[in-house]
Write a protein that holds these residues in place. Structure first.
Motif, PDB file in Angstrom:
ATOM      1  N   ILE C  81       0.810  -1.244  -0.229  1.00  0.00           N
ATOM      2  CA  ILE C  81       0.076  -0.201  -0.090  1.00  0.00           C
ATOM      3  C   ILE C  81       0.884   1.326  -0.080  1.00  0.00           C
ATOM      4  N   ILE C  82       1.919   1.483   0.772  1.00  0.00           N
ATOM      5  CA  ILE C  82       2.801   2.219   0.952  1.00  0.00           C
ATOM      6  C   ILE C  82       3.379   2.693  -0.479  1.00  0.00           C
ATOM      7  N   ALA C  83       4.067   1.580  -1.009  1.00  0.00           N
ATOM      8  CA  ALA C  83       4.395   1.781  -2.325  1.00  0.00           C
ATOM      9  C   ALA C  83       3.742   2.222  -3.441  1.00  0.00           C
ATOM     10  N   THR C  84       2.592   1.787  -3.414  1.00  0.00           N
ATOM     11  CA  THR C  84       1.429   2.404  -4.109  1.00  0.00           C
ATOM     12  C   THR C  84       1.348   3.685  -4.213  1.00  0.00           C
ATOM     13  N   PHE C  85       1.234   4.285  -3.025  1.00  0.00           N
ATOM     14  CA  PHE C  85       1.173   5.813  -2.768  1.00  0.00           C
ATOM     15  C   PHE C  85       2.536   6.445  -3.103  1.00  0.00           C
ATOM     16  N   VAL C  86       3.588   5.754  -2.934  1.00  0.00           N
ATOM     17  CA  VAL C  86       4.854   6.589  -3.339  1.00  0.00           C
ATOM     18  C   VAL C  86       4.709   6.489  -4.794  1.00  0.00           C
ATOM     19  N   THR C  87       4.550   5.545  -5.425  1.00  0.00           N
ATOM     20  CA  THR C  87       4.629   5.750  -7.138  1.00  0.00           C
ATOM     21  C   THR C  87       3.600   6.454  -7.530  1.00  0.00           C
ATOM     22  N   LEU C  88       2.481   6.727  -6.975  1.00  0.00           N
ATOM     23  CA  LEU C  88       1.434   7.873  -7.138  1.00  0.00           C
ATOM     24  C   LEU C  88       2.227   9.362  -7.017  1.00  0.00           C
ATOM     25  N   VAL C  89       2.888   9.283  -5.975  1.00  0.00           N
ATOM     26  CA  VAL C  89       3.408  10.738  -5.785  1.00  0.00           C
ATOM     27  C   VAL C  89       4.519  11.224  -6.798  1.00  0.00           C
ATOM     28  N   ASP C  90       5.273  10.080  -7.201  1.00  0.00           N
ATOM     29  CA  ASP C  90       6.298  10.119  -7.773  1.00  0.00           C
ATOM     30  C   ASP C  90       5.692  10.495  -9.444  1.00  0.00           C
ATOM     31  N   TYR C  91       4.645   9.938  -9.791  1.00  0.00           N
ATOM     32  CA  TYR C  91       4.108  10.350 -11.238  1.00  0.00           C
ATOM     33  C   TYR C  91       3.483  11.712 -11.016  1.00  0.00           C
ATOM     34  N   ILE C  93       4.398  14.287  -8.968  1.00  0.00           N
ATOM     35  CA  ILE C  93       5.510  15.349  -8.840  1.00  0.00           C
ATOM     36  C   ILE C  93       6.120  15.568 -10.287  1.00  0.00           C
ATOM     37  N   GLN C  94       6.323  14.584 -11.116  1.00  0.00           N
ATOM     38  CA  GLN C  94       6.935  14.660 -12.618  1.00  0.00           C
ATOM     39  C   GLN C  94       5.959  15.488 -12.986  1.00  0.00           C
ATOM     40  N   ALA C  95       4.414  15.305 -13.151  1.00  0.00           N
ATOM     41  CA  ALA C  95       3.479  15.881 -13.884  1.00  0.00           C
ATOM     42  C   ALA C  95       3.565  17.674 -13.555  1.00  0.00           C
ATOM     43  N   VAL C  96       3.723  17.552 -12.183  1.00  0.00           N
ATOM     44  CA  VAL C  96       3.672  19.098 -11.589  1.00  0.00           C
ATOM     45  C   VAL C  96       5.058  19.848 -11.998  1.00  0.00           C
ATOM     46  N   SER C  97       6.199  19.397 -11.293  1.00  0.00           N
ATOM     47  CA  SER C  97       7.431  20.002 -11.825  1.00  0.00           C
ATOM     48  C   SER C  97       8.708  19.065 -11.938  1.00  0.00           C
ATOM     49  N   LEU C  98       9.111  19.058 -13.120  1.00  0.00           N
ATOM     50  CA  LEU C  98      10.302  18.287 -13.534  1.00  0.00           C
ATOM     51  C   LEU C  98      11.478  18.673 -12.555  1.00  0.00           C
ATOM     52  N   ALA C  99      11.576  20.027 -12.554  1.00  0.00           N
ATOM     53  CA  ALA C  99      12.613  20.484 -11.728  1.00  0.00           C
ATOM     54  C   ALA C  99      12.869  19.992 -10.415  1.00  0.00           C
ATOM     55  N   LEU C 100      11.358  19.947  -9.463  1.00  0.00           N
ATOM     56  CA  LEU C 100      11.412  19.311  -8.275  1.00  0.00           C
ATOM     57  C   LEU C 100      11.946  18.005  -8.219  1.00  0.00           C
ATOM     58  N   TYR C 101      11.450  17.199  -9.334  1.00  0.00           N
ATOM     59  CA  TYR C 101      11.592  15.876  -9.422  1.00  0.00           C
ATOM     60  C   TYR C 101      13.135  15.465  -9.549  1.00  0.00           C
ATOM     61  N   GLU C 102      13.859  16.286 -10.400  1.00  0.00           N
ATOM     62  CA  GLU C 102      15.140  16.088 -10.569  1.00  0.00           C
ATOM     63  C   GLU C 102      15.846  16.244  -9.128  1.00  0.00           C
ATOM     64  N   ALA C 103      15.449  17.576  -8.435  1.00  0.00           N
ATOM     65  CA  ALA C 103      16.037  17.823  -7.540  1.00  0.00           C
ATOM     66  C   ALA C 103      16.071  16.717  -6.015  1.00  0.00           C
ATOM     67  N   LEU C 104      14.930  16.246  -5.921  1.00  0.00           N
ATOM     68  CA  LEU C 104      14.638  15.256  -5.256  1.00  0.00           C
ATOM     69  C   LEU C 104      15.202  13.918  -5.338  1.00  0.00           C
ATOM     70  N   GLY C 105      15.283  13.579  -6.703  1.00  0.00           N
ATOM     71  CA  GLY C 105      16.016  12.381  -7.219  1.00  0.00           C
ATOM     72  C   GLY C 105      15.440  11.270  -6.704  1.00  0.00           C
ATOM     73  N   ALA C 106      16.255  10.204  -6.189  1.00  0.00           N
ATOM     74  CA  ALA C 106      16.105   8.955  -5.970  1.00  0.00           C
ATOM     75  C   ALA C 106      15.105   8.946  -4.461  1.00  0.00           C
ATOM     76  N   PHE C 107      15.052  10.030  -3.775  1.00  0.00           N
ATOM     77  CA  PHE C 107      14.499  10.200  -2.282  1.00  0.00           C
ATOM     78  C   PHE C 107      13.184   9.989  -2.554  1.00  0.00           C
ATOM     79  N   ILE C 108      12.388  10.283  -3.653  1.00  0.00           N
ATOM     80  CA  ILE C 108      10.846  10.251  -3.711  1.00  0.00           C
ATOM     81  C   ILE C 108      10.596   8.641  -3.681  1.00  0.00           C
ATOM     82  N   GLN C 109      11.336   7.777  -4.460  1.00  0.00           N
ATOM     83  CA  GLN C 109      10.921   6.343  -4.474  1.00  0.00           C
ATOM     84  C   GLN C 109      11.343   5.796  -2.892  1.00  0.00           C
ATOM     85  N   LEU C 110      12.528   6.552  -2.470  1.00  0.00           N
ATOM     86  CA  LEU C 110      12.877   5.883  -1.267  1.00  0.00           C
ATOM     87  C   LEU C 110      11.957   6.305  -0.126  1.00  0.00           C
ATOM     88  N   ILE C 111      10.804   7.040  -0.219  1.00  0.00           N
ATOM     89  CA  ILE C 111       9.852   7.399   0.769  1.00  0.00           C
ATOM     90  C   ILE C 111       9.308   5.959   1.073  1.00  0.00           C
TER      91      ILE C 111
END
Lengths: 342, 231, 209
Positions: C81-91, C93-111
């Motif tokens: 369940i947690i992984a599902t919501f992390v995947t959603l957040v991952d998508y 954030i990519q849709a909202v701001s690529l700059a933020l996505y790149e800055a946060l890097g692998a740490f989004i998946q690591l949530i």
């Protein structure tokens, strides 16, 4: 009749921490005087600012932790003076103050004060500003400019928090011949240029405030050794191991490596070996450990200078040695008298 | 705190129930992910395109139209989706008159903290790289990030030789980053003093990408010039 | 259990995460993202909001499903369940701001492996009704975001002379490079912990007197 029961030691040599520290300050005074003669007002102001900021930091942490006033043990003064001597003469004064606070707080107070610090506080301060202001700490100024006793190097008086004022026009207006703004070590690393020995002794080479004259440093160090305020093994081991390695590289590796005298006379090797590596709180005690400690510092210095990205490695080498000191003391204990190894 | 909470009563392990719960939860989660993916996909694609076009335009200011291609052993085709295995994505920039101005492609290699990715511009008439744009890097500020600003370093890429061997199988000279101030040849990159690792990553990234791309691209350059395969 | 007065306890539940049990400053959880992505206030806010979203969604869903999840497979279910919501957040954030996505890097998946989330789920959401779980997760999320902002704000002010990208000291500001390097993260975290320890000690002294 009353009887006193006391644990040893029963005799006191009369020397205490403040006495030793005071003599170290005496030994540093000629070096400070020489740097003021070389760089003038800027150098004087830097030494005073850094020392005062160290004393202020010490006083504040005394207040905050509710301990006794430790200003009178001279240790904060030494930290300040030594730290100032490792900074470039054109270093902005506000950055010098930052270095002073970082030295005393990060390097000493956080660990519980003098004697509890694992690292040499002055070098912790320098390491902090090197990481924080990498450009300012590698900007060198020429020595013996004409108006050095009446005007500051422009970057010294930079407003706090601001970038150092540009000194290129000041250098140009002083018409310093052949000034490249690079230290002897940097000029070797990037141009394979061998600095004239005479410049490295008389203080004409670009360098930090207190490392310009290896000769003067040695004389001041000898005073402390002669008065037995310093363990002579440490500087001998540091300089000796560096010298042996430098000679070995030069003999077997050829012209790719710098000549040995350049290694000894340039940069902070003498200053570090004599005044920083010998810090009593951060160096080992037993003789074998002391030799190993010095050899590690000398070797790491050479490794960083020859194979690392930085041109100078004494600071990190000593901090590395400091980190190993307790371990060395543990594993290289002297044999107990009469005990036999199995 | 009595029988209400099944957690405290240890029931006999019922595998069927475990399997059923897990399947239920996973299918629920799978559905959620697919739904959000569907919703965000167009936005992500537009975002990526905008960012990429910005970098290509910065590299090739004359570009009025940018077309994406994939180069593979089979030839050059218009890009669709992610590039296939062994294929290299590149971007052809055309000027106002529709003639091919330059080609941009991305290369990456591990730097000091993370992968350094650079977009490089290639022109066939000089068989050289004429500029780079750093698209991704997390190098040390004040040291490694000089690859973006250091004028002396950027000068390396004003005419970096990437000519091919006569049989068009590989680069004639390996693009290589050399120690600061020891650059001798047109295919060498002079490293920034103190930022050697980052400088080397830039060189390696360009070399790896160009070694793969150019042998597949140059024989089919005509296709790109005529906007072959583009709508 | 479900018949307790909700109003008062909910407020307390919320404050629990924000202040008393602050994940960064009190429990020292989730240190990896707290140190790694907090080079600027914007990154800190992005990471904090992403984690809060995952926390609230996972805790609420798991709380709703708490009676159906067999004990033996609960961790597996939670992680899915947690992984599902992390995947959603991952998508998202990519849709909202690529700059933020790149800055946060692998740490989004690591949530996914952020111990705050699994900890909250295991110790709270699995035992409490959805509303209470949600409020608790919200409190923790806000607490985490505040913690990250405290780190990111200080590091951005010293490391770049700005806050949320707004310049504070003008053009000539000298950035403290060390602050955006990993050691800077440790220094700033240490200073904040020192500050909170001092607050706690002072409070204790007052109560003692």
């Amino acid at each position: 009749m009353s009887m006193q029961l006391r644990a040893s030691p029963h005799l006191h040599s009369g020397r205490d921490v403040p006495t030793i520290m005071r003599h170290v300050v005496y030994a540093l005074l000629p070096i400070c005087a020489f740097s003021v003669w070389q760089y003038g007002l800027s150098s004087l102001a830097l030494i005073v600012t850094v020392t005062l900021s160290c004393l202020a930091a010490e006083r504040i942490s005394n207040k905050l932790s509710g301990t006794v006033n430790t200003l009178s043990d001279w240790s904060a003064t030494i930290t300040g003076v030594l730290l100032a001597l490792t900074l470039p003469p054109a270093f902005p004064l506000w950055m010098g103050a930052v270095a002073g606070f970082a030295a005393v707080w990060l390097g000493k107070s956080l660990f519980g004060g003098l004697g509890h610090n694992p690292f040499n506080p002055a070098l912790v301060g320098r390491a902090f500003v090197q990481a924080a202001f990498p450009t300012a700490i590698t900007t060198w100024a020429p020595a013996f400019t004409a108006h050095r006793f009446t005007e500051f190097i422009p970057s010294s008086l930079t407003l706090p928090l601001m970038q150092p004022n540009d000194i290129s026009s000041w250098v140009a207006s002083n018409m310093v011949d052949g000034f490249t703004g690079a230290t002897p070590l940097a000029r070797w690393k990037f141009e394979h240029f061998v600095y004239p020995v005479q410049d490295m002794i008389t203080g004409a080479a670009s360098a930090s405030t207190g490392e310009t004259s290896a000769l003067l440093l040695m004389v001041c160090g000898l005073y402390l050794i002669a008065r037995k305020f310093m363990d002579w093994r440490i500087p001998v081991a540091v300089v000796g191991s560096a010298l042996i390695l430098a000679l070995a590289f030069r003999v077997f590796g050829g012209d790719e490596y710098p000549p040995a005298h350049l290694v000894l006379l340039s940069g902070g090797l003498m200053l570090g070996a004599l005044f920083m590596a010998t810090d009593m709180a951060t160096s080992p005690v037993s003789p074998r450990a002391v030799w190993a400690y010095g050899a590690i510092i000398g070797t790491v210095t050479i490794m960083i200078r020859y194979f690392g990205g930085l041109t100078e490695g004494v600071m990190y080498a000593i901090l590395f040695g400091n980190a190993l000191a307790p371990l060395l003391d543990k594993y290289l204990q002297p044999n107990v008298f009469g005990a036999r190894k199995k | 705190m009595s029988g209400e909470q099944p957690i405290h009563v240890v029931p006999p392990v019922n595998s069927l129930r475990m399997v059923r719960t897990l399947m239920l939860v996973t299918s629920l989660c799978g559905g959620l992910i697919v739904a959000v993916w569907q919703i965000t996909l167009p936005a992500i694609a537009t975002n990526k395109k905008v960012v990429l076009e910005r970098s290509v335009r910065a590299l090739i200011p004359n570009a009025s139209q940018i077309v994406e291609y994939d180069a593979s052993a089979q030839g050059v085709t218009a890009a669709k989706g992610d590039p296939a295995d062994g294929a290299v994505r590149f971007y052809a920039a055309y000027d106002k008159n529709g003639t091919l101005d330059a080609i941009a492609a991305e290369g990456g290699a591990r730097g000091y903290t993370d992968t350094v990715r650079v977009l490089y511009g290639y022109r066939h008439d000089c068989e050289c790289i004429f500029g780079i744009q750093v698209t991704q890097m997390r190098e040390t500020p004040g040291i490694g990030d000089k690859i973006i600003t250091d004028p002396a370093f950027l000068k390396n890429f004003e005419r970096l030789d990437v000519s091919l061997t006569p049989d068009l199988k590989s680069l004639f000279n390996v693009v290589k980053t050399v120690k600061h101030s020891t650059k001798q040849f047109g295919w060498e990159i002079d490293a920034i003093a103190g930022a050697t690792i980052t400088s080397k990553a830039v060189g390696r990234g360009i070399n790896d990408s160009a070694q793969r791309l150019l042998p597949m691209l140059v024989p089919h350059l005509e296709v790109v010039k005529q906007k072959g395969g583009a709508q | 259990m479900s018949s307790q007065p909700l109003q008062a306890s909910n407020m307390e539940e919320l404050l629990e995460g924000i202040w008393k049990q602050n994940p960064v400053f009190v429990m020292a959880l989730g240190m990896c993202p707290a140190l790694a992505v907090t080079v600027s206030a914007f990154n800190a806010l992005g990471m904090g909001l992403a984690t809060t979203f995952v926390l609230i969604c996972s805790c609420t869903l798991i709380s709703m499903l708490r009676r159906f999840i067999p004990r033996e497979v609960r961790i597996a279910t939670y992680i899915v369940i947690i992984a599902t919501f992390v995947t959603l957040v991952d998508y998202i954030i990519q849709a909202v701001s690529l700059a933020l996505y790149e800055a946060l890097g692998a740490f989004i998946q690591l949530i996914v492996v952020n111990c705050i989330i699994l900890g909250r789920v295991e110790s709270h959401a699995a035992k409490n009704p959805p509303l209470s779980a949600m409020v608790n997760a919200l409190g923790m999320g806000i607490g985490f975001t505040i913690g990250l902002l405290a780190l990111g704000g200080v590091r951005e002010i010293f490391g770049a002379g700005q806050l949320f990208g707004i310049s504070l000291f003008g053009q000539n500001f000298q950035p403290w490079v060390v602050m955006v390097l990993p050691p800077g993260g440790f220094f700033v975290l240490g200073l904040w912990l020192l500050f909170f320890a001092w607050l706690a000690k002072r409070k204790e002294a007052r109560h003692g007197a």
